[in-house]
Design a protein around this motif. Sequence first.
Motif, PDB file in Angstrom:
ATOM      1  N   LYS A 106      99.438  79.099 -36.324  1.00  0.00           N
ATOM      2  CA  LYS A 106      97.971  78.974 -37.268  1.00  0.00           C
ATOM      3  C   LYS A 106      97.776  80.046 -38.417  1.00  0.00           C
ATOM      4  CE  LYS A 106      95.620  80.027 -33.087  1.00  0.00           C
ATOM      5  NZ  LYS A 106      94.892  80.180 -31.411  1.00  0.00           N
ATOM      6  N   GLY A 107      99.437  79.918 -38.861  1.00  0.00           N
ATOM      7  CA  GLY A 107      99.291  81.257 -40.157  1.00  0.00           C
ATOM      8  C   GLY A 107      99.859  82.136 -40.309  1.00  0.00           C
ATOM      9  N   LEU A 108     100.168  82.826 -41.462  1.00  0.00           N
ATOM     10  CA  LEU A 108     100.757  84.833 -41.068  1.00  0.00           C
ATOM     11  C   LEU A 108     100.248  84.733 -40.300  1.00  0.00           C
ATOM     12  CD1 LEU A 108     103.029  85.578 -42.212  1.00  0.00           C
ATOM     13  CD2 LEU A 108     101.807  85.468 -43.905  1.00  0.00           C
ATOM     14  N   GLY A 109      98.596  85.347 -40.519  1.00  0.00           N
ATOM     15  CA  GLY A 109      97.527  86.306 -39.874  1.00  0.00           C
ATOM     16  C   GLY A 109      98.331  86.117 -38.055  1.00  0.00           C
ATOM     17  N   VAL A 190      93.405  87.987 -53.188  1.00  0.00           N
ATOM     18  CA  VAL A 190      93.072  86.696 -52.769  1.00  0.00           C
ATOM     19  C   VAL A 190      94.275  86.071 -52.177  1.00  0.00           C
ATOM     20  CG1 VAL A 190      91.201  85.137 -53.364  1.00  0.00           C
ATOM     21  CG2 VAL A 190      92.595  87.259 -55.493  1.00  0.00           C
ATOM     22  N   GLU A 191      94.639  85.211 -51.710  1.00  0.00           N
ATOM     23  CA  GLU A 191      95.276  84.665 -51.275  1.00  0.00           C
ATOM     24  C   GLU A 191      94.708  82.984 -52.317  1.00  0.00           C
ATOM     25  OE1 GLU A 191      97.501  84.366 -48.989  1.00  0.00           O
ATOM     26  OE2 GLU A 191      98.601  82.361 -48.619  1.00  0.00           O
ATOM     27  N   GLU A 219      88.621  90.226 -36.702  1.00  0.00           N
ATOM     28  CA  GLU A 219      87.715  90.696 -37.384  1.00  0.00           C
ATOM     29  C   GLU A 219      87.589  88.896 -38.423  1.00  0.00           C
ATOM     30  OE1 GLU A 219      86.662  94.150 -39.319  1.00  0.00           O
ATOM     31  OE2 GLU A 219      87.495  95.258 -37.777  1.00  0.00           O
ATOM     32  N   ILE A 220      88.911  88.441 -38.360  1.00  0.00           N
ATOM     33  CA  ILE A 220      88.591  87.237 -39.785  1.00  0.00           C
ATOM     34  C   ILE A 220      88.665  85.905 -38.916  1.00  0.00           C
ATOM     35  CG2 ILE A 220      89.874  89.217 -41.463  1.00  0.00           C
ATOM     36  CD1 ILE A 220      92.559  87.143 -41.200  1.00  0.00           C
ATOM     37  N   THR A 221      88.652  84.965 -39.582  1.00  0.00           N
ATOM     38  CA  THR A 221      89.134  84.250 -38.987  1.00  0.00           C
ATOM     39  C   THR A 221      89.500  82.928 -40.331  1.00  0.00           C
ATOM     40  OG1 THR A 221      87.406  81.818 -38.154  1.00  0.00           O
ATOM     41  CG2 THR A 221      86.445  83.324 -40.011  1.00  0.00           C
ATOM     42  N   TYR A 222      90.040  81.346 -39.159  1.00  0.00           N
ATOM     43  CA  TYR A 222      90.228  80.427 -39.775  1.00  0.00           C
ATOM     44  C   TYR A 222      90.107  80.783 -42.113  1.00  0.00           C
ATOM     45  CZ  TYR A 222      91.868  79.071 -36.051  1.00  0.00           C
ATOM     46  OH  TYR A 222      92.556  78.779 -34.643  1.00  0.00           O
ATOM     47  N   GLY A 226      93.387  76.283 -44.119  1.00  0.00           N
ATOM     48  CA  GLY A 226      92.867  76.251 -42.464  1.00  0.00           C
ATOM     49  C   GLY A 226      93.598  77.347 -41.379  1.00  0.00           C
ATOM     50  N   GLU A 227      94.354  78.120 -42.130  1.00  0.00           N
ATOM     51  CA  GLU A 227      94.640  78.857 -42.006  1.00  0.00           C
ATOM     52  C   GLU A 227      93.974  80.995 -41.532  1.00  0.00           C
ATOM     53  OE1 GLU A 227      98.909  79.043 -43.799  1.00  0.00           O
ATOM     54  OE2 GLU A 227      99.204  76.704 -42.307  1.00  0.00           O
ATOM     55  N   ILE A 228      94.776  80.890 -40.323  1.00  0.00           N
ATOM     56  CA  ILE A 228      94.902  82.599 -40.720  1.00  0.00           C
ATOM     57  C   ILE A 228      95.276  83.394 -40.758  1.00  0.00           C
ATOM     58  CG2 ILE A 228      94.339  84.698 -39.315  1.00  0.00           C
ATOM     59  CD1 ILE A 228      92.928  82.432 -37.522  1.00  0.00           C
ATOM     60  N   GLN A 229      95.029  84.030 -42.241  1.00  0.00           N
ATOM     61  CA  GLN A 229      95.906  84.329 -43.373  1.00  0.00           C
ATOM     62  C   GLN A 229      95.937  85.980 -43.607  1.00  0.00           C
ATOM     63  OE1 GLN A 229      97.170  82.945 -45.328  1.00  0.00           O
ATOM     64  NE2 GLN A 229      96.206  81.120 -45.154  1.00  0.00           N
ATOM     65  N   ILE A 230      97.102  86.740 -43.596  1.00  0.00           N
ATOM     66  CA  ILE A 230      97.181  87.738 -43.333  1.00  0.00           C
ATOM     67  C   ILE A 230      96.430  88.418 -45.102  1.00  0.00           C
ATOM     68  CG2 ILE A 230      99.438  88.039 -45.098  1.00  0.00           C
ATOM     69  CD1 ILE A 230      98.450  90.646 -42.258  1.00  0.00           C
TER      70      ILE A 230
END
Length: 287
Positions: A106-109, A190-191, A219-222, A226-230
């Motif tokens: 689901k991503g790097l985060g 910013v990503e 606390e964050i979402t996608y 569409g990924e969970i970003q660090i």
Amino acid sequence: MKKINKVVIPIAGYGSRMFPATLGIVKAMLPLVDKPVILYLLEEAIKADIKEVIIVMSKSQESVKDYLTLKDEKTIEKFKDKKEVKELKDLLAKIKLSFVIQTSQKGLGDAIACCEEACQGEDFGVILGDNPILCKEDIPFGIGQLKEEYEKNPGYYIGVKEVELSETKRYGIVSGKDYHNTTFLLDGMVEKPQDNPPSNCAALGRYILGSSVFKYLKEITYGVGGEIQITDAIRIAIEKEKVYGTKLVGTCHDTGNRTGFVMANIDYSSVRNDVWNEIKEFIKNNL
Ligand code: G1P
């Protein structure tokens, strides 16, 4: 003095920019000359006096664990006198490895969130599995450089380098008033900005994160792609704590894409006496 003892290396991504190779080989196992990328990353961690590396992998990547724990004892025993086998054993003896499974990519985060237990409440480093750094001078580089800064002045640290403005859409981009300095306080991140990047300072695969990051990750979402970003968790840290950017020394490679992979191979061959003369001659005479 607060110290960084642990480093997380996430390798679970599909590596789709290196298909078809990565349909059969884990991206971090692709070789630069004759050594998989992951070994260069471990060498970097060892040089930085890191005590433990936590590898985040997917369920289908057990082959990496087998390789790094020398599971094929018979072959290792058969070739135990070969220099390369001795070097591999020596390298692996110098660091404690643990393995964490990321159940879905689901991503790097999300990969980092999987390490909450393994990090045991300590601040920790992150080395991205496809971003080896080649530093031709004998100075602290990569995670060693960020660790040195952290140990002088604890906080979050993001390894950055200035890139062409046209490249900023491929990276996490940081901003801070004093971004002409080697280390500077961040006021934003910013990503992959598609337009109006806040600067041309890109995050290039090295981080020191506070243990509070696990709270921010909840606390964050996608986010982007569409990924969970660090990057989104780091943005919360920027509001609440001190987050610094540090300009990385050496050449930062991206072995997760075709041109980056081939260029990294050329650069890593150039520091190898056993292969470089022949390769250099070949390039000169044929290309
Ligand atoms: C990731 C990070 C990005 C960083 C990049 C460095 O992106 O999300 O912020 O700049 O690594 O390689 P990825 O390349 O995995 O999409």
